[in-house]
Design an enzyme around this catalytic site. Structure first.
Site, PDB file in Angstrom:
ATOM      1  N   GLU B  61     109.429  16.479 -16.082  1.00 51.77           N
ATOM      2  CA  GLU B  61     110.566  15.625 -15.708  1.00 51.77           C
ATOM      3  C   GLU B  61     111.205  16.056 -14.402  1.00 51.77           C
ATOM      4  O   GLU B  61     111.642  15.216 -13.615  1.00 51.77           O
ATOM      5  CB  GLU B  61     111.606  15.597 -16.829  1.00 51.77           C
ATOM      6  CG  GLU B  61     111.176  14.851 -18.088  1.00 51.77           C
ATOM      7  CD  GLU B  61     110.335  15.683 -19.036  1.00 51.77           C
ATOM      8  OE1 GLU B  61     110.074  16.867 -18.727  1.00 51.77           O
ATOM      9  OE2 GLU B  61     109.926  15.160 -20.093  1.00 51.77           O
ATOM     10  N   HIS B 130     117.349  14.540 -29.996  1.00 49.06           N
ATOM     11  CA  HIS B 130     116.921  13.214 -29.525  1.00 49.06           C
ATOM     12  C   HIS B 130     117.945  12.142 -29.857  1.00 49.06           C
ATOM     13  O   HIS B 130     117.570  10.987 -30.089  1.00 49.06           O
ATOM     14  CB  HIS B 130     115.593  12.801 -30.178  1.00 49.06           C
ATOM     15  CG  HIS B 130     114.392  13.547 -29.726  1.00 49.06           C
ATOM     16  ND1 HIS B 130     114.156  14.857 -30.058  1.00 49.06           N
ATOM     17  CD2 HIS B 130     113.331  13.166 -28.966  1.00 49.06           C
ATOM     18  CE1 HIS B 130     113.001  15.243 -29.536  1.00 49.06           C
ATOM     19  NE2 HIS B 130     112.488  14.245 -28.872  1.00 49.06           N
TER      20      HIS B 130
HETATM   21  C1  LIG Z   1     111.157  17.542 -22.417  1.00 53.12           C
HETATM   22  C2  LIG Z   1     110.525  16.468 -23.202  1.00 53.12           C
HETATM   23  N1  LIG Z   1     109.899  15.460 -22.563  1.00 53.12           N
HETATM   24  C3  LIG Z   1     109.327  14.458 -23.248  1.00 53.12           C
HETATM   25  C4  LIG Z   1     109.361  14.444 -24.615  1.00 53.12           C
HETATM   26  C5  LIG Z   1     108.743  13.285 -25.403  1.00 53.12           C
HETATM   27  N2  LIG Z   1     107.498  13.724 -26.012  1.00 53.12           N
HETATM   28  C6  LIG Z   1     107.465  14.164 -27.288  1.00 53.12           C
HETATM   29  S1  LIG Z   1     105.960  14.716 -27.739  1.00 53.12           S
HETATM   30  C7  LIG Z   1     105.327  14.355 -26.221  1.00 53.12           C
HETATM   31  C8  LIG Z   1     103.896  14.638 -25.941  1.00 53.12           C
HETATM   32  C9  LIG Z   1     103.644  16.092 -25.956  1.00 53.12           C
HETATM   33  O1  LIG Z   1     102.311  16.360 -25.683  1.00 53.12           O
HETATM   34  P1  LIG Z   1     101.664  17.745 -26.086  1.00 53.12           P
HETATM   35  O2  LIG Z   1     102.492  18.840 -25.537  1.00 53.12           O
HETATM   36  O3  LIG Z   1     100.248  17.701 -25.672  1.00 53.12           O
HETATM   37  O4  LIG Z   1     101.804  17.818 -27.654  1.00 53.12           O
HETATM   38  P2  LIG Z   1     101.157  16.823 -28.727  1.00 53.12           P
HETATM   39  O5  LIG Z   1     102.142  15.706 -28.919  1.00 53.12           O
HETATM   40  O6  LIG Z   1      99.857  16.378 -28.208  1.00 53.12           O
HETATM   41  O7  LIG Z   1     101.042  17.632 -29.969  1.00 53.12           O
HETATM   42  C10 LIG Z   1     106.291  13.810 -25.389  1.00 53.12           C
HETATM   43  C11 LIG Z   1     106.072  13.369 -24.006  1.00 53.12           C
HETATM   44  C12 LIG Z   1     110.022  15.497 -25.259  1.00 53.12           C
HETATM   45  N3  LIG Z   1     110.144  15.537 -26.584  1.00 53.12           N
HETATM   46  N4  LIG Z   1     110.575  16.501 -24.533  1.00 53.12           N
END
Ligand SMILES: Cc1ncc(C[n+]2csc(CCOP(=O)(O)OP(=O)(O)O)c2C)c(N)n1
Ligand SMILES: Cc1ncc(C[n+]2csc(CCOP(=O)(O)OP(=O)(O)O)c2C)c(N)n1
Ligand SMILES: [Mg+2]
Ligand SMILES: [Mg+2]
Lengths: 333, 329, 329, 333
Positions: B61, B130
């Protein structure tokens, strides 16, 4: 003259010769000498004004780092954009900011680069492509990506150069930006002025890996790693970096140098040996170019005296102009 | 032509029309492309404009919000989507110390025309990290504007105005209301930033609100009219910075009673600014009741549905508060 | 024994004594070691306790503030120094979404006893990115306490209380006052968080303030007494969260006039909470004047000395405001 | 059985055999099978409860990733601490959280892991060393450094393991933490569950360099890069990682796996081909261990039926207990 160490994105290392156009262009070299001397004189004068109570606020000087700043900005076009740091006077001068407007800024005058709103840390001049002077360590990196993205979308033949320090490499913003720039193939150069300290903290106490090119590899970026005290090396390397960036290949440029001045006015130099500073004083980038030009008989002592005098006059009239000009005005926001 | 649209679709239409009108407008954010946005706001825009103008970003971000600031400095008009406003925690710098300050620090030489869109608010069981309502944070930062629509009509007009503005704008979308519908003209239109809207005229009490609490306040005003013959005026601020102080003062001057309602926790919330604003005028001599504020309880948002509900401002509490102001309890 | 100490030295003494008393207390931050802290607060502590307990960090605020949160979760008591409060922009997450929420999200299973010390405020020509007063941000976050001493005596007692507390604490130090001296006992002592201190008793008007504006308010009250026979009561809040609302209401109940003074910009600032708090009580019926607030102008802090001064609340403006409240202008 | 790829901090690569104690310990393997099945059943039941309206909020399932979670947690001691993510059910179960308290949490009950205050994303149990379940992507990394720092200062024989996803690697917090952990020699393992997507974004569209071990090298950290669908490989690799961490050498552990379930309940799978999902379904880590045990005649079909029945009962009684228990109480803060 040192060579240019080029570390490819895959880790392969090669050494390149300096740009012959730089080596052979003595006009350019004399200009570099002049600008470095001017920058040094600017900072010495600023320091004096500060010490005698004319300047409010803080002051981060880059004495000793002139080659890194002046050599790199000299390799840019007017249309190229730069973002400088809290220690940004030198790059600003190199990119063409008028020292009168800089003194005015330090004195809080209307004619200041930032109309008196920025001060030492925030001298900005969009007409010269100096788009930001950032006091938040590392924060230039994301902004530079955006400027580069815009230049690319606008199909401009221009690059963005993000100046930052060795210490700034440990901010998350830096790593995020390397990834983004590399992923999106942005026309940006991350010009890292490695003066071996972030405030008091030496690089080996702040960087788990002091082989800085490894950061580039992690994000699939080439790194150019050079002697930042040789202005001709810097200028050549920046030309090379710029060529890559213009082809949308972002590059990290590591300019290895040393800050002879303290971190800021309040620095008591408790964290380093006097001998270390002395040692680097001997490697002064300005003297180095001067000696090289003397040796090659491109200038003589009389020329040098002329230059020094010209600079003295330029500084004095800039300070005078600044002192005579109006105090900064209130802007209605 | 006018038809009913949800807030979600009204926002999408605003972006589509501005992207058609102005090729410097583009969108950046996580999963705004084929995923169509985590709240399905960007929807099919990526198919209409391509991935160069609807750009999926890595989960970085600071990098992409900062990149938006840079792009705006260099003449583009980025719209950044932050999936949930709570994530400002990882990218405050590009907003607080860059976007908000660059025009000023540069002595008025550089503008940063950009929009940061973010969903905010609780009610969906998304728990403490959230669900926050952080508008008071943003309002306290000189150099940015803060816009908070609560209806589809306002959402479209305010978003178009925001995109056309020359300042950085934080545009907060009430997550629980994305599917709420209202009538929305098909043609592009603007709503001036800094103009409140009286969503219901009344004479007995002013309910000052914005964002996610608007529907609750309107419902409340119907109940109060029907059951208690209390005629509420409901003022929807729509943008908090600039703030339409005239609208607030005019309404209170008429009704002499005021209650301020927002979803954010009350303590140091934006409601305090509204109350303080009123109390610094001679209106305090005319008030028939102290100024009331209602916000969420001063805790993070809990997960369990019943706890979440009892943490947020509830209709029944608002009713009690207002009846107390009329000494009806 | 009691002697005069500066705020700087009082803070250092508090840390020294707590580090001697409790081996789980340690310090982390940029240049807190041999540099002795950018504001010279940590001073020689690194020589007294070694670099394991006074830890210099890389320039990675998110990492080390987050590490402090983790260390606190695991039973240590970290004190983190942020060189300037403005840098919270690069490390808000460990505070907003972690430290402030972990006890709550875990259903009361895990505590986060830590102190985040940060210098704040303008007046030193440090310009827009190094001069902000962001306390209103912190006060709006449930789950943390916000402490703001203005004298050396308070600084020591409040810092010791903060270190001993079980909650995360934001401890804001007025940068322009570091060298201000007052009498400080040598022995460790605590000052309860959430207790205001009446720094000057008076009967005509309540000046509610905290942090960097205290000296100005005291000076003001002397001038008002001497030149205008106006007897000011100066209430120093000392901690904003928890807030000593009784102290505020008691003072205003007595004086019937109130002016709130802080360095932060007025709009959506903490002064709004104080004003709102008063205006939600029956005290509004007794006030002899609307509630006044004075804060900085709503712009970033400019560099030039004269502009910086005219942006910040100034004695002469405060004087005019107060005289107007007494209809003396 | 795949080998363990070990990338040293200097980039040297070697392949190690699996831990013979893991390979020969069929009791352990049966336990791993049981726990993986239990975790799968837990998530399937949670999904059902959600679909039928019993669960409020969101749900991030890790179906397909069981080996990564269960294999790694199985290699830990009770005293070891873990920090899990929004997709953390599996690791929580592996580390010993009771599924009854997890169902209770999902249903907002007093007996929930986090007393009803956390929900699916935030199940915490300090008695099992599950110190945090973080909904902010990347935010576990700095906290883990701090927990590890405390363990080290307290001279505990225990490590901290930071779970995070491939997507989280692009957060600045992650890079900052790698540097800090490496610099300060903290007993921490960065267990990266690489399921190839961050929400809808595939790794090649988010990582400029998909050779993830390069991130470690940049910060002078070794990386263990393995088949995360083989629970025996995972368990062996985590044991190895733990040994390093106990000696204050932080390690990155890359667990390559795949998320068969959608990102969250609202995922419409618009960003990937059904065939890809199908392909990975065939590589189910649970079936894989089951088949291996069958082949080696350590279990037979009857045993499997018994296990499945036992799990069914365990799930049902946990759900029942959860349903019967009291709604979460208001805590006075
Ligand atoms: C700082 C932040 N940015 C965006 C999000 C929204 N978000 C939640 S899970 C996710 C994907 C995360 O990907 P990864 O780290 O690969 O974990 P996975 O979901 O694949 O287990 C996102 C973008 C968040 N929770 N926190
Ligand atoms: C985010 C942030 N953290 C800390 C500081 C305080 N600070 C100003 S300059 C500096 C050192 C920066 O080191 P480096 O990047 O190497 O640049 P140099 O000062 O050596 O030119 C620090 C810590 C800051 N301005 N911003
Ligand atoms: Mg440096
Ligand atoms: Mg993933």
């Amino acid at each position: 003259m040192s060579k240019i160490k080029f570390v490819e994105a895959n880790g392969d290392v090669s050494f390149r010769e300096l740009d012959s156009s730089v080596l052979q262009d003595f006009q350019l070299q004399k200009k570099l000498l002049y600008t470095m001397k001017l920058a040094r004189a600017f900072e010495e004068k600023a320091n004096e004004l500060y010490a005698t109570g004319f300047i409010h606020g803080t002051l981060h000087l880059g004495i000793g780092q002139e080659a890194a700043a002046i050599g790199s900005t000299a390799a840019m076009a007017l249309e190229d954009k730069i973002l400088i740091t809290h220690r940004g006077h030198l790059e600003a001068i190199g990119k063409g900011m008028s020292i009168a407007s800089m003194f005015s800024e330090l004195l809080g005058k209307e004619s200041g680069a930032s109309k008196g709103y920025g001060g030492s840390m925030h001298m900005i001049d969009p007409t010269k492509g100096i788009l930001h002077a950032n006091g938040i360590v590392g924060a230039n990196a994301p902004l530079s990506c955006g400027i580069a993205l815009a230049l690319k979308k606008q199909k401009k033949v221009a690059i963005a150069t993000c100046y930052l320090g060795d210490g700034a490499m440990n901010e998350g913003a830096y790593s995020e930006s390397l990834n983004l720039a590399s992923l999106w193939k942005l026309p940006v150069v991350f010009a890292t002025v490695n003066n071996k300290y972030g405030m008091s903290t030496p690089i080996h106490k702040s960087h788990a890996n002091t082989d800085l090119a490894q950061r580039g590899i992690a994000f699939n970026l080439p790194t150019i790693d050079i002697d930042g005290n040789c202005v001709l090396t810097v200028c050549s390397a920046m030309k090379l970096a710029r060529e890559f960036a213009l082809k949308n290949q972002p590059v990290i440029l590591i300019l290895n140098t040393y800050r002879i001045s303290g971190h800021s006015r309040s620095d008591k130099n408790r964290y380093r040996e006097d001998s270390e500073i002395l040692d680097w004083k001997k490697r002064c980038p300005i003297k180095r170019l001067e000696n090289s030009l003397l040796e090659q008989k491109q200038i003589n002592q009389v020329d040098i005296e002329k230059i020094d005098l010209k600079i003295k006059n330029e500084i004095n009239s800039a300070v005078q102009a600044a002192q005579l000009s109006e105090l900064a005005k209130e802007i209605q926001w | 032509m006018v038809r009913k649209l949800s807030i979600r679709l009204a926002l999408r239409e605003a972006m589509r029309q501005e992207m058609e009108n102005d090729e410097t407008v583009f969108i950046m954010g996580e999963d705004v492309g084929v995923y169509q946005g985590v709240n399905q706001v960007t929807g099919n825009l990526v198919y209409e404009f391509g991935s160069e103008r609807v750009m999926d970003t890595p989960i970085s971000e600071t990098a992409f919000l900062g990149a938006a600031v840079g792009a705006a400095m260099q003449g583009l008009k980025p719209i950044v989507e932050l999936q949930v406003a709570d994530f400002i925690s990882v990218c405050l710098d590009p907003l607080l110390n860059q976007a908000a300050k660059i025009r000023f620090m540069s002595g008025n030489q550089i503008n940063v025309p950009m929009v940061l869109r973010a969903a905010f608010g609780a009610g969906l069981g998304a728990a403490a990290q959230h669900s926050q309502s952080l508008e008071a944070f943003f309002c306290h930062i000189p150099g940015i504007k803060v816009v908070m629509p609560a209806t589809a009509y306002d959402a479209k007009g305010l978003l178009i105005s925001s995109i056309r503005d020359t300042e950085p704008i934080v545009f907060l979308e009430p997550r629980a209301l994305y599917s709420d519908e209202s009538k929305v003209p098909i043609m592009p239109y603007t709503i001036p930033l800094g103009k409140a809207d009286v969503k219901r005229k009344g004479k007995d009490i002013s309910i000052i609100t914005y964002g996610s609490m608007l529907p609750v306040c309107l419902e409340l005003s119907f109940i109060l009219e029907k059951n208690y013959q209390i005629d509420c005026e409901v003022v929807d601020l729509r943008s908090l910075q600039p703030l339409d102080t005239d609208a607030i003062l005019n309404s209170v001057a008429k009704t002499k009673r005021v209650i301020i309602v927002h979803e954010a926790v009350q303590f140091a919330g934006f409601g305090a600014e509204i109350a303080a604003h009123i109390s610094q005028t001679d209106l305090i001599y005319e008030l028939k009741s102290p100024i009331r504020r209602v916000g969420a309880k001063f805790t993070p948002i809990p997960f369990a549905k019943h706890l979440e509900e009892s943490t947020l401002p509830q209709l029944k509490n608002l009713l009690t508060e207002i009846l107390a102001m009329f000494e009806l309890t």
